[in-house]
Scaffold this motif. Structure first.
Motif, PDB file in Angstrom:
ATOM      1  N   SER A 261      -1.493  46.750 -29.643  1.00 32.54           N
ATOM      2  CA  SER A 261      -1.310  46.072 -29.462  1.00 32.54           C
ATOM      3  C   SER A 261      -1.999  44.794 -28.631  1.00 32.54           C
ATOM      4  O   SER A 261      -3.047  45.282 -28.961  1.00 32.54           O
ATOM      5  CB  SER A 261      -0.850  46.897 -27.834  1.00 32.54           C
ATOM      6  OG  SER A 261      -2.328  47.610 -26.629  1.00 32.54           O
TER       7      SER A 261
ATOM      8  N   SER B  49      -3.357  44.598 -25.628  1.00 37.32           N
ATOM      9  CA  SER B  49      -4.481  45.073 -24.747  1.00 37.32           C
ATOM     10  C   SER B  49      -5.267  45.484 -25.574  1.00 37.32           C
ATOM     11  O   SER B  49      -6.764  45.605 -25.496  1.00 37.32           O
ATOM     12  CB  SER B  49      -3.932  45.276 -23.911  1.00 37.32           C
ATOM     13  OG  SER B  49      -2.583  46.350 -24.225  1.00 37.32           O
ATOM     14  N   GLU B  50      -4.748  46.489 -27.108  1.00 35.53           N
ATOM     15  CA  GLU B  50      -6.074  46.264 -27.829  1.00 35.53           C
ATOM     16  C   GLU B  50      -6.987  45.705 -28.496  1.00 35.53           C
ATOM     17  O   GLU B  50      -8.015  45.980 -28.946  1.00 35.53           O
ATOM     18  CB  GLU B  50      -5.742  48.131 -28.907  1.00 35.53           C
ATOM     19  CG  GLU B  50      -6.378  48.322 -29.318  1.00 35.53           C
ATOM     20  CD  GLU B  50      -6.028  48.842 -30.595  1.00 35.53           C
ATOM     21  OE1 GLU B  50      -7.144  49.940 -31.456  1.00 35.53           O
ATOM     22  OE2 GLU B  50      -4.992  49.088 -31.491  1.00 35.53           O
TER      23      GLU B  50
ATOM     24  N   GLU C 135      -7.079  43.099 -27.142  1.00 32.52           N
ATOM     25  CA  GLU C 135      -8.225  42.184 -26.241  1.00 32.52           C
ATOM     26  C   GLU C 135      -9.433  43.090 -25.613  1.00 32.52           C
ATOM     27  O   GLU C 135     -10.945  42.085 -25.769  1.00 32.52           O
ATOM     28  CB  GLU C 135      -7.775  42.396 -24.965  1.00 32.52           C
ATOM     29  CG  GLU C 135      -6.337  40.559 -25.033  1.00 32.52           C
ATOM     30  CD  GLU C 135      -5.408  41.089 -24.259  1.00 32.52           C
ATOM     31  OE1 GLU C 135      -5.518  41.802 -23.291  1.00 32.52           O
ATOM     32  OE2 GLU C 135      -5.168  39.724 -23.643  1.00 32.52           O
ATOM     33  N   ARG C 136      -9.101  44.309 -26.056  1.00 40.30           N
ATOM     34  CA  ARG C 136     -10.709  45.000 -25.532  1.00 40.30           C
ATOM     35  C   ARG C 136     -11.655  45.058 -26.608  1.00 40.30           C
ATOM     36  O   ARG C 136     -13.122  44.707 -26.788  1.00 40.30           O
ATOM     37  CB  ARG C 136     -10.109  45.945 -25.458  1.00 40.30           C
ATOM     38  CG  ARG C 136      -9.676  46.882 -24.071  1.00 40.30           C
ATOM     39  CD  ARG C 136      -9.655  48.620 -23.878  1.00 40.30           C
ATOM     40  NE  ARG C 136      -8.451  49.114 -25.136  1.00 40.30           N
ATOM     41  CZ  ARG C 136      -7.175  49.006 -24.846  1.00 40.30           C
ATOM     42  NH1 ARG C 136      -6.908  48.604 -23.555  1.00 40.30           N
ATOM     43  NH2 ARG C 136      -6.404  50.061 -26.615  1.00 40.30           N
ATOM     44  N   VAL C 137     -11.420  44.799 -28.366  1.00 43.21           N
ATOM     45  CA  VAL C 137     -11.913  44.894 -28.874  1.00 43.21           C
ATOM     46  C   VAL C 137     -12.363  43.654 -28.835  1.00 43.21           C
ATOM     47  O   VAL C 137     -13.885  43.493 -29.390  1.00 43.21           O
ATOM     48  CB  VAL C 137     -10.838  45.257 -30.340  1.00 43.21           C
ATOM     49  CG1 VAL C 137     -12.111  45.093 -32.299  1.00 43.21           C
ATOM     50  CG2 VAL C 137     -10.557  47.044 -30.759  1.00 43.21           C
TER      51      VAL C 137
ATOM     52  N   ALA D 117     -13.908  41.911 -26.761  1.00 44.57           N
ATOM     53  CA  ALA D 117     -14.407  41.330 -25.935  1.00 44.57           C
ATOM     54  C   ALA D 117     -15.730  42.666 -26.222  1.00 44.57           C
ATOM     55  O   ALA D 117     -16.338  42.086 -26.298  1.00 44.57           O
ATOM     56  CB  ALA D 117     -13.955  42.493 -24.340  1.00 44.57           C
ATOM     57  N   ARG D 118     -15.486  43.319 -26.653  1.00 45.92           N
ATOM     58  CA  ARG D 118     -16.371  44.416 -27.329  1.00 45.92           C
ATOM     59  C   ARG D 118     -17.454  43.733 -28.704  1.00 45.92           C
ATOM     60  O   ARG D 118     -18.271  42.888 -28.853  1.00 45.92           O
ATOM     61  CB  ARG D 118     -16.022  45.667 -28.119  1.00 45.92           C
ATOM     62  CG  ARG D 118     -16.147  46.236 -26.660  1.00 45.92           C
ATOM     63  CD  ARG D 118     -15.745  48.113 -27.290  1.00 45.92           C
ATOM     64  NE  ARG D 118     -16.013  48.041 -28.779  1.00 45.92           N
ATOM     65  CZ  ARG D 118     -15.009  49.285 -29.495  1.00 45.92           C
ATOM     66  NH1 ARG D 118     -14.286  49.428 -28.553  1.00 45.92           N
ATOM     67  NH2 ARG D 118     -15.280  49.537 -30.723  1.00 45.92           N
TER      68      ARG D 118
ATOM     69  N   GLY E 295     -22.263  46.721 -23.452  1.00 43.79           N
ATOM     70  CA  GLY E 295     -21.444  45.968 -23.045  1.00 43.79           C
ATOM     71  C   GLY E 295     -22.069  45.968 -21.231  1.00 43.79           C
ATOM     72  O   GLY E 295     -22.007  46.006 -20.356  1.00 43.79           O
TER      73      GLY E 295
END
Length: 64
Positions: free
Chosen positions: A33, A35-36, A38-40, A42-43, A54
């Motif tokens: 997705s 959102s996945e 976006e999370r990756v 950010a990392r 983080g």
């Protein structure tokens, strides 16, 4: 894995076009997705900036 600014740019380009698959080198990564992604992302950005976890730690002293 050590991420680079090139990896970050590739994922941002994919996100901008709505594509969930990104190629880095000979490897294809398909995300479930946006959102996945976006999370990756950010990392990845945190790692490139030098913060691998983080996490922030705060130390409290009671004054005694």
């Amino acid at each position: 894995m050590a991420w680079t600014q090139t990896d970050i740019d590739a994922i941002k380009k994919a996100m901008a076009t709505g594509v969930l698959t990104v190629k880095h080198g000979e490897t294809l990564s398909t995300f479930r997705s946006m959102s996945e992604m976006e999370r990756v992302l950010a990392r990845m950005e945190a790692e490139v900036k030098g913060s691998t976890s983080g996490a922030m730690f705060t130390e409290y002293h009671s004054g005694t």
